[in-house]
Design a protein around this motif. Sequence first.
Motif, mmCIF file in Angstrom:
data_model
loop_
_atom_site.group_PDB
_atom_site.id
_atom_site.type_symbol
_atom_site.label_atom_id
_atom_site.label_comp_id
_atom_site.label_asym_id
_atom_site.label_seq_id
_atom_site.Cartn_x
_atom_site.Cartn_y
_atom_site.Cartn_z
ATOM 1 N N GLN A 175 0.834 -1.198 0.000
ATOM 2 C CA GLN A 175 0.000 0.000 0.000
ATOM 3 C C GLN A 175 0.871 1.250 0.000
ATOM 4 O OE1 GLN A 175 -2.782 -0.280 3.236
ATOM 5 N NE2 GLN A 175 -3.709 -2.160 2.476
ATOM 6 N N ASP A 176 1.950 1.228 0.795
ATOM 7 C CA ASP A 176 2.887 2.352 0.792
ATOM 8 C C ASP A 176 3.581 2.462 -0.560
ATOM 9 O OD1 ASP A 176 2.894 3.466 3.597
ATOM 10 O OD2 ASP A 176 3.324 1.372 4.042
ATOM 11 N N ALA A 177 4.035 1.323 -1.084
ATOM 12 C CA ALA A 177 4.757 1.332 -2.355
ATOM 13 C C ALA A 177 3.873 1.812 -3.497
ATOM 14 C CB ALA A 177 5.289 -0.070 -2.664
ATOM 15 N N GLY A 178 2.562 1.577 -3.380
ATOM 16 C CA GLY A 178 1.650 1.989 -4.437
ATOM 17 C C GLY A 178 1.568 3.487 -4.626
ATOM 18 N N MET A 179 2.007 4.259 -3.630
ATOM 19 C CA MET A 179 1.975 5.718 -3.728
ATOM 20 C C MET A 179 3.206 6.277 -4.427
ATOM 21 S SD MET A 179 -0.851 6.780 -2.332
ATOM 22 C CE MET A 179 -1.540 5.335 -3.170
ATOM 23 N N LEU A 180 4.273 5.494 -4.557
ATOM 24 C CA LEU A 180 5.566 6.026 -4.960
ATOM 25 C C LEU A 180 5.569 6.602 -6.368
ATOM 26 C CD1 LEU A 180 7.896 3.257 -3.480
ATOM 27 C CD2 LEU A 180 7.106 5.379 -2.412
ATOM 28 N N GLY A 181 4.997 5.837 -7.307
ATOM 29 C CA GLY A 181 5.010 6.312 -8.685
ATOM 30 C C GLY A 181 4.237 7.611 -8.845
ATOM 31 N N GLY A 182 3.115 7.729 -8.154
ATOM 32 C CA GLY A 182 2.326 8.954 -8.235
ATOM 33 C C GLY A 182 3.075 10.147 -7.682
ATOM 34 N N THR A 183 3.759 9.937 -6.566
ATOM 35 C CA THR A 183 4.544 11.031 -5.983
ATOM 36 C C THR A 183 5.676 11.441 -6.905
ATOM 37 O OG1 THR A 183 4.047 10.204 -3.755
ATOM 38 C CG2 THR A 183 5.888 11.745 -3.979
ATOM 39 N N GLN A 184 6.411 10.445 -7.417
ATOM 40 C CA GLN A 184 7.568 10.751 -8.265
ATOM 41 C C GLN A 184 7.157 11.480 -9.536
ATOM 42 O OE1 GLN A 184 10.832 9.860 -7.304
ATOM 43 N NE2 GLN A 184 11.435 11.246 -8.944
ATOM 44 N N SER A 185 6.121 10.978 -10.202
ATOM 45 C CA SER A 185 5.723 11.604 -11.467
ATOM 46 C C SER A 185 5.218 13.023 -11.257
ATOM 47 C CB SER A 185 4.647 10.754 -12.160
ATOM 48 O OG SER A 185 3.468 10.671 -11.364
ATOM 49 N N ALA A 186 4.532 13.272 -10.137
ATOM 50 C CA ALA A 186 4.041 14.624 -9.870
ATOM 51 C C ALA A 186 5.189 15.575 -9.544
ATOM 52 C CB ALA A 186 3.028 14.594 -8.726
ATOM 53 N N LEU A 187 6.147 15.116 -8.736
ATOM 54 C CA LEU A 187 7.281 15.967 -8.394
ATOM 55 C C LEU A 187 8.084 16.349 -9.633
ATOM 56 C CD1 LEU A 187 8.666 14.298 -5.124
ATOM 57 C CD2 LEU A 187 7.459 16.473 -5.316
ATOM 58 N N GLU A 188 8.223 15.412 -10.553
ATOM 59 C CA GLU A 188 9.070 15.656 -11.718
ATOM 60 C C GLU A 188 8.477 16.674 -12.679
ATOM 61 O OE1 GLU A 188 10.282 11.976 -13.502
ATOM 62 O OE2 GLU A 188 11.607 11.482 -11.831
ATOM 63 N N THR A 189 7.220 17.024 -12.497
ATOM 64 C CA THR A 189 6.676 18.111 -13.314
ATOM 65 C C THR A 189 7.330 19.437 -12.952
ATOM 66 O OG1 THR A 189 4.862 18.646 -11.774
ATOM 67 C CG2 THR A 189 4.444 16.926 -13.432
ATOM 68 N N GLY A 190 7.820 19.538 -11.709
ATOM 69 C CA GLY A 190 8.450 20.770 -11.267
ATOM 70 C C GLY A 190 7.489 21.919 -11.064
ATOM 71 N N VAL A 191 6.208 21.636 -11.131
ATOM 72 C CA VAL A 191 5.207 22.703 -11.017
ATOM 73 C C VAL A 191 5.149 23.264 -9.609
ATOM 74 C CG1 VAL A 191 2.731 23.192 -11.146
ATOM 75 C CG2 VAL A 191 3.818 21.786 -12.905
ATOM 76 N N VAL A 192 5.294 22.370 -8.614
ATOM 77 C CA VAL A 192 5.169 22.787 -7.218
ATOM 78 C C VAL A 192 6.449 22.440 -6.473
ATOM 79 C CG1 VAL A 192 3.916 22.407 -5.058
ATOM 80 C CG2 VAL A 192 2.656 22.488 -7.226
ATOM 81 N N ASP A 193 6.906 23.343 -5.660
ATOM 82 C CA ASP A 193 7.997 23.064 -4.729
ATOM 83 C C ASP A 193 7.779 23.949 -3.511
ATOM 84 O OD1 ASP A 193 10.195 21.688 -3.838
ATOM 85 O OD2 ASP A 193 11.647 23.070 -4.703
ATOM 86 N N GLY A 194 8.120 23.400 -2.342
ATOM 87 C CA GLY A 194 7.818 24.081 -1.098
ATOM 88 C C GLY A 194 6.600 23.431 -0.481
ATOM 89 N N PHE A 195 6.857 22.364 0.295
ATOM 90 C CA PHE A 195 5.774 21.540 0.818
ATOM 91 C C PHE A 195 5.669 21.693 2.339
ATOM 92 C CE2 PHE A 195 7.228 19.718 -3.128
ATOM 93 C CZ PHE A 195 6.041 19.443 -3.801
ATOM 94 N N PRO A 196 4.484 22.023 2.852
ATOM 95 C CA PRO A 196 4.325 22.197 4.305
ATOM 96 C C PRO A 196 4.310 20.850 5.011
ATOM 97 C CG PRO A 196 2.210 22.397 3.214
ATOM 98 C CD PRO A 196 3.229 22.253 2.115
ATOM 99 N N LEU A 197 4.981 20.780 6.156
ATOM 100 C CA LEU A 197 5.010 19.565 6.965
ATOM 101 C C LEU A 197 4.401 19.856 8.329
ATOM 102 C CD1 LEU A 197 8.608 18.175 6.249
ATOM 103 C CD2 LEU A 197 6.476 17.685 5.042
ATOM 104 N N ASN A 198 3.661 18.886 8.863
ATOM 105 C CA ASN A 198 3.099 19.081 10.194
ATOM 106 C C ASN A 198 4.068 18.580 11.264
ATOM 107 O OD1 ASN A 198 2.784 16.276 10.607
ATOM 108 N ND2 ASN A 198 0.692 16.284 9.820
ATOM 109 N N ASP A 199 3.664 18.709 12.507
ATOM 110 C CA ASP A 199 4.546 18.357 13.619
ATOM 111 C C ASP A 199 4.896 16.874 13.619
ATOM 112 O OD1 ASP A 199 6.002 19.238 15.889
ATOM 113 O OD2 ASP A 199 4.492 18.335 17.198
#
Length: 421
Positions: free
Chosen positions: A368-392
């Motif tokens: 289930q965790d591994a299933g998210m990886l491709g979606g995250t990688q492909s979205a990041l590589e667009t370079g459209v968004v950078d600067g991601f907020p993190l919670n505590d």
Amino acid sequence: MVKYAKPSEGSWTEHYPELGTGPISLRDSYSPEFYELEREAIFRRAWLNLGRVEDVPRTGSYFTKELEVVKTSILVVRTKDGTVKAFHNICRHRGNKLMWNDFPNDETHGTCRQFTCKYHGWRYDLDGALTFIQQEGEFFDVDKDSYGLAEIHCDVWNGFIFVNLADEPQQSLREFLGPMITALDDYPFGKLTERYDFVGNNNSNWKIFEDAFQEYYHVPALHSQQVPSAVRDPEAAFECAHFQIDGPHRLVSTAGARRWTLAPEFMYPIERATRSGLVGPWETPDLGELSAGLNPGRIENWGISNFQIFPNIEILVYGGWYLLYRYWPTSHNTHRFEGYLAYHPARNVRERVAHEVSSVVFKEFALQDAGMLGGTQSALETGVVDGFPLNDQEVLVRHFHKVVADWVNNYQAQQRVTAGV
């Protein structure tokens, strides 16, 4: 019903002001240029875990490890005096890979009295010394002492075999691990020798998968079947009980009663039948008093502690058994994930089945965790968004990416000094 509440001291991130609280960049997870720097700055300088002493149980036992990230093959062997040594897996004559079977890029293991090159028959003893040259008289004053195998710095901590590819490591292995990790010196890893190994090639940067196991903020959304709202306070955040940072390493501990005591109706029938599942067998052999370093937060209702050793290994200890993960980069946007579950050797059929069920259920959870990886990688590589907020609850993600950046920045600074810039 268990409610996961923050400790009385409040926010975790505020204890580490050097990490800041602003959005972070994840360009380090998709930049080819940054990956090339990581290879030199981190993987050629940090201590890397390749296996355990059980992988080389007797004199002459060996295994090879293919590390694409540093473009080398490593040969690990148990020598005659019982020590463990590591060498570059390459013959000193014409550069043939020394130990391999049908396919040179596949890892192998076995037992031998000496290492013999398949190409021209040069031989090396278990300590790496050159002992035989085919038709030695044809060569021009070759000094055997000068042509032993190229040795790699190798050390062992509590049965875990580490290597360091630097010419001279900046720290000893023990210094590198630091007190938070070496507090597990007395944990009986050596008794947990029944293993279930698995490997997966993933279409994402190595750090993206490692990020997934540093926080449990994702659990209610991604793992709703394994951790349904019925077993927790649906109005409360799913929080961890303890975070800790020591040098480049991290630790996260979870609290809470075992799943079967909370809502057995949400378990698979096979889990109820075998008394085993996601958090392992319900009963494990008595290993004696467990290491005080296992639960440094002194959580009363302790469940799991995940020790994250920089750069790419995690050891998740559940008390009577443990999980190990390794993340090996293969390119800027791919990596090989290795993992295994380790138990006390089964004493009967019921225990063996419990171990196998636990392993299978865990794989579903990991997928289930591994299933998210491709979606995250492909979205990041667009370079459209950078600067991601993190919670505590994502404080360790923040720390991990800062440490990676620090190692790369320090390497670049040293290169400029060397170049006289």
